[in-house]
Design a protein around this motif. Sequence first.
Motif, PDB file in Angstrom:
ATOM      1  N   ASN A 104       3.791   5.185  10.421  1.00  0.00           N
ATOM      2  CA  ASN A 104       4.815   4.593   9.555  1.00  0.00           C
ATOM      3  C   ASN A 104       4.790   5.103   8.127  1.00  0.00           C
ATOM      4  O   ASN A 104       5.765   4.942   7.409  1.00  0.00           O
ATOM      5  CB  ASN A 104       4.686   3.071   9.569  1.00  0.00           C
ATOM      6  N   TYR A 105       3.683   5.691   7.700  1.00  0.00           N
ATOM      7  CA  TYR A 105       3.692   6.279   6.356  1.00  0.00           C
ATOM      8  C   TYR A 105       3.749   7.796   6.423  1.00  0.00           C
ATOM      9  O   TYR A 105       4.716   8.401   5.982  1.00  0.00           O
ATOM     10  CB  TYR A 105       2.484   5.813   5.537  1.00  0.00           C
ATOM     11  N   THR A 119       5.756  -2.824   4.980  1.00  0.00           N
ATOM     12  CA  THR A 119       6.822  -2.694   5.974  1.00  0.00           C
ATOM     13  C   THR A 119       7.469  -4.043   6.285  1.00  0.00           C
ATOM     14  O   THR A 119       8.278  -4.132   7.206  1.00  0.00           O
ATOM     15  CB  THR A 119       6.273  -2.098   7.283  1.00  0.00           C
ATOM     16  N   VAL A 131      -1.997   6.557  -1.440  1.00  0.00           N
ATOM     17  CA  VAL A 131      -2.117   5.560  -0.376  1.00  0.00           C
ATOM     18  C   VAL A 131      -3.487   5.719   0.284  1.00  0.00           C
ATOM     19  O   VAL A 131      -3.721   6.676   1.014  1.00  0.00           O
ATOM     20  CB  VAL A 131      -1.003   5.739   0.666  1.00  0.00           C
ATOM     21  N   MET A 163       6.815   8.778   8.813  1.00  0.00           N
ATOM     22  CA  MET A 163       8.130   8.280   8.420  1.00  0.00           C
ATOM     23  C   MET A 163       8.463   8.553   6.960  1.00  0.00           C
ATOM     24  O   MET A 163       9.627   8.595   6.584  1.00  0.00           O
ATOM     25  CB  MET A 163       8.227   6.774   8.686  1.00  0.00           C
ATOM     26  N   LYS A 164       7.438   8.681   6.096  1.00  0.00           N
ATOM     27  CA  LYS A 164       7.751   8.800   4.670  1.00  0.00           C
ATOM     28  C   LYS A 164       7.225  10.075   4.018  1.00  0.00           C
ATOM     29  O   LYS A 164       7.856  10.610   3.115  1.00  0.00           O
ATOM     30  CB  LYS A 164       7.150   7.602   3.916  1.00  0.00           C
ATOM     31  N   ARG A 222      -6.414   2.828   5.465  1.00  0.00           N
ATOM     32  CA  ARG A 222      -6.622   1.385   5.553  1.00  0.00           C
ATOM     33  C   ARG A 222      -8.095   1.021   5.693  1.00  0.00           C
ATOM     34  O   ARG A 222      -8.564   0.056   5.080  1.00  0.00           O
ATOM     35  CB  ARG A 222      -5.847   0.824   6.746  1.00  0.00           C
ATOM     36  N   ARG A 254       0.805  -1.216   0.000  1.00  0.00           N
ATOM     37  CA  ARG A 254       0.000   0.000   0.000  1.00  0.00           C
ATOM     38  C   ARG A 254       0.841   1.272   0.000  1.00  0.00           C
ATOM     39  O   ARG A 254       0.471   2.253  -0.640  1.00  0.00           O
ATOM     40  CB  ARG A 254      -0.951  -0.004   1.193  1.00  0.00           C
ATOM     41  N   TYR A 255       1.984   1.241   0.698  1.00  0.00           N
ATOM     42  CA  TYR A 255       2.779   2.458   0.787  1.00  0.00           C
ATOM     43  C   TYR A 255       3.396   2.838  -0.563  1.00  0.00           C
ATOM     44  O   TYR A 255       3.929   3.929  -0.717  1.00  0.00           O
ATOM     45  CB  TYR A 255       3.881   2.314   1.838  1.00  0.00           C
ATOM     46  N   PHE A 257      -1.386   3.109  12.722  1.00  0.00           N
ATOM     47  CA  PHE A 257      -0.158   2.499  12.208  1.00  0.00           C
ATOM     48  C   PHE A 257       0.327   3.225  10.954  1.00  0.00           C
ATOM     49  O   PHE A 257       1.515   3.543  10.842  1.00  0.00           O
ATOM     50  CB  PHE A 257      -0.405   1.019  11.904  1.00  0.00           C
ATOM     51  N   ASP A 258      -0.611   3.510  10.035  1.00  0.00           N
ATOM     52  CA  ASP A 258      -0.203   4.185   8.802  1.00  0.00           C
ATOM     53  C   ASP A 258       0.253   5.613   9.072  1.00  0.00           C
ATOM     54  O   ASP A 258       1.192   6.100   8.431  1.00  0.00           O
ATOM     55  CB  ASP A 258      -1.361   4.203   7.798  1.00  0.00           C
ATOM     56  N   ARG A 273      20.917  11.657   5.199  1.00  0.00           N
ATOM     57  CA  ARG A 273      20.750  11.500   6.644  1.00  0.00           C
ATOM     58  C   ARG A 273      22.086  11.262   7.324  1.00  0.00           C
ATOM     59  O   ARG A 273      22.321  11.765   8.433  1.00  0.00           O
ATOM     60  CB  ARG A 273      19.797  10.325   6.931  1.00  0.00           C
TER      61      ARG A 273
END
Lengths: 210, 403
Positions: free
Chosen positions: B72-73, A120, A90, B76-77, A93, A65-66, B68-69, A178
């Motif tokens: 982590n999305y 992940t 995205v 984090m992204k 969920r 999904r990401y 969670f998304d 980084r």
Amino acid sequence: MIKSIFFTLITLVFFYIIWINNIFAPHERYEMPAQYAKIAEDVKSYAKEGKQLFEQNCQACHSVRYDGVYISSVQANPKLQTLQEKYGKVLPRDVYESVFYEDLMGLKESFGKVPPDLSTIYLVKGKEYLYAFTLEPQKVLPGTSMPPVMTGRPEETAKIVAYLKSVAEPSPEEKSKRVLMGVGTIAYLIVMGVLLWIYKGRLLKRMGLH
Amino acid sequence: MLSRIGRWIDERAHLSELWQSQMVDYKVPKNLTFPYAFGVMAIVAFAIQIISGIFLTMYYQPNIHTAFDSANYTIMKEVPFMWLVRHVHAAGANFFLAIVYLHIFTGIYYNAYKKPRELTWIVGWVIYFVLLVTALTGYLLPWGQLSYWGMVVTAEIPTSIDSAPIIGSLKIGETISILMKGGYEIGQVTIGRFFGLHIWLLPLILLALVSFHLYLVRAAGISNPEGREIDKKKEGVPFHPYITLKEGAYLMGYLAVFFFFVFFYMHHFLPADNYDPADPFKTPAHIAPEWYLLAYYTIFRSIPDKFLGFVAFNLTLVFLLILPLLDFSPIKSARNRPLFFIMFIVLVISSMALTILGTMPPTPTNAMLGLIFTAGLFSFFIALPIISIIEWGWYKAKGGEKQ
């Protein structure tokens, strides 16, 4: 003096064990031949190819999904594009799982559970496990409902792992940025610390407190 | 121009007087050792947590479907530099607790809990306890497998009260457990409550307690490695610039280590298993609490009877709280107390061993070792009154307060 050394050492050893390398806790290790490990590491050259392989071999059941990659039946559904226009690449969920409920339940009927999303998974399992499991699922996890799709194709499996890595981890350029940031920050703090220490010494000498 | 504005403000707010009286005229002992810097490091760690936490709340969603998304999305992204903020917050929590532990052990070593500093110690204990709760509530928020199952296990612990002989029939433990979870299972209610507690209530309580703790340090004076109260007018050095520069330099070293972990070593602070979204139907292989709770967990786990285990690990916390009462000896600081020093080493080694044992699988040998080190831990607290009585004898023999 000997007390300070003792307490410093015992503290450092303790945090080394707890935070960095716990030599007492059990670790699971999986083998991966060096040439394939190299492929799985090299995101720059193989992630694109890995994505195509993923689409051919894995996408029937698994989504990423990401990366905006959904299971094939969803990908073919015209609703997806409308939803993506509204929510972005995205999908949230809950939206994804309720709109495409039937597709996911269809998979659940054939496999006993909905095959997990792999966005992940690289961070959870690491490349060795992913490689070993994808190649021979029954050998690594007896009784799993994952079919042996990739058995006998180690190089392609490694490329898929490289793709999963590219989704889970920051890109190589981002990583080097980084590292640069980290080195800069740490160097700045160390230099500041040393300067403060020198300044303190001089100031105290002048004040007669040394 | 700027200095004129500064002077204008100062004439009205008298800030320079405040600085002079509180920072420069404030005298502290000259012989403060390195461990005294843990206090200021803890304050900085707390500030880092608050600032990074505020930024995280901008993007985090306390919802079981999107938590969670969002962690982590989105964090984090998607949003630039939020990965850094999350790394800082996750590593910061561990560093904060590590520093607090070192601060506690320093306090025990130099006997900083004795008169006139008992209240400082008690407030510090409350800070420690609230901090553990804050860490526990924050750990659930990313809604990964470890977050979820760690909380499942933690919420099970109070139910061990129910295996007690008489009070067990009241089902107090189950009530507490349900209260913790906000229902029979961990779900939306739990995450909402924990979010509220973690970002509002607990930090505000901590802020108040830390301020009071700091005030008490100033009111009662800093303790001394030599274990005697100094005459500040004769021996003290000005807090600024002596301590500010010295501890400022230490602080830079601490931050350098901290940022090394933030940039290059997050495997432990953002563990691999927690990148798996929470799944109530899939139990992970190894569930253990975070390292800062492992010593208590090992005590709980190695005692065969569940209720006794529960009592034992709570007793450790109570012993820590009543430390000023257990240790009534007039002599201060482990430097002057050979017996206390030996028992302190026993304490350090047992608590470290208990923590490491907590990461190991629960085999019979490990349970046996756990029992031995639990005995070691308790022997420290039980030895304190005995040592105190012996030391009262020495103190009197030497002529008491006249020396």
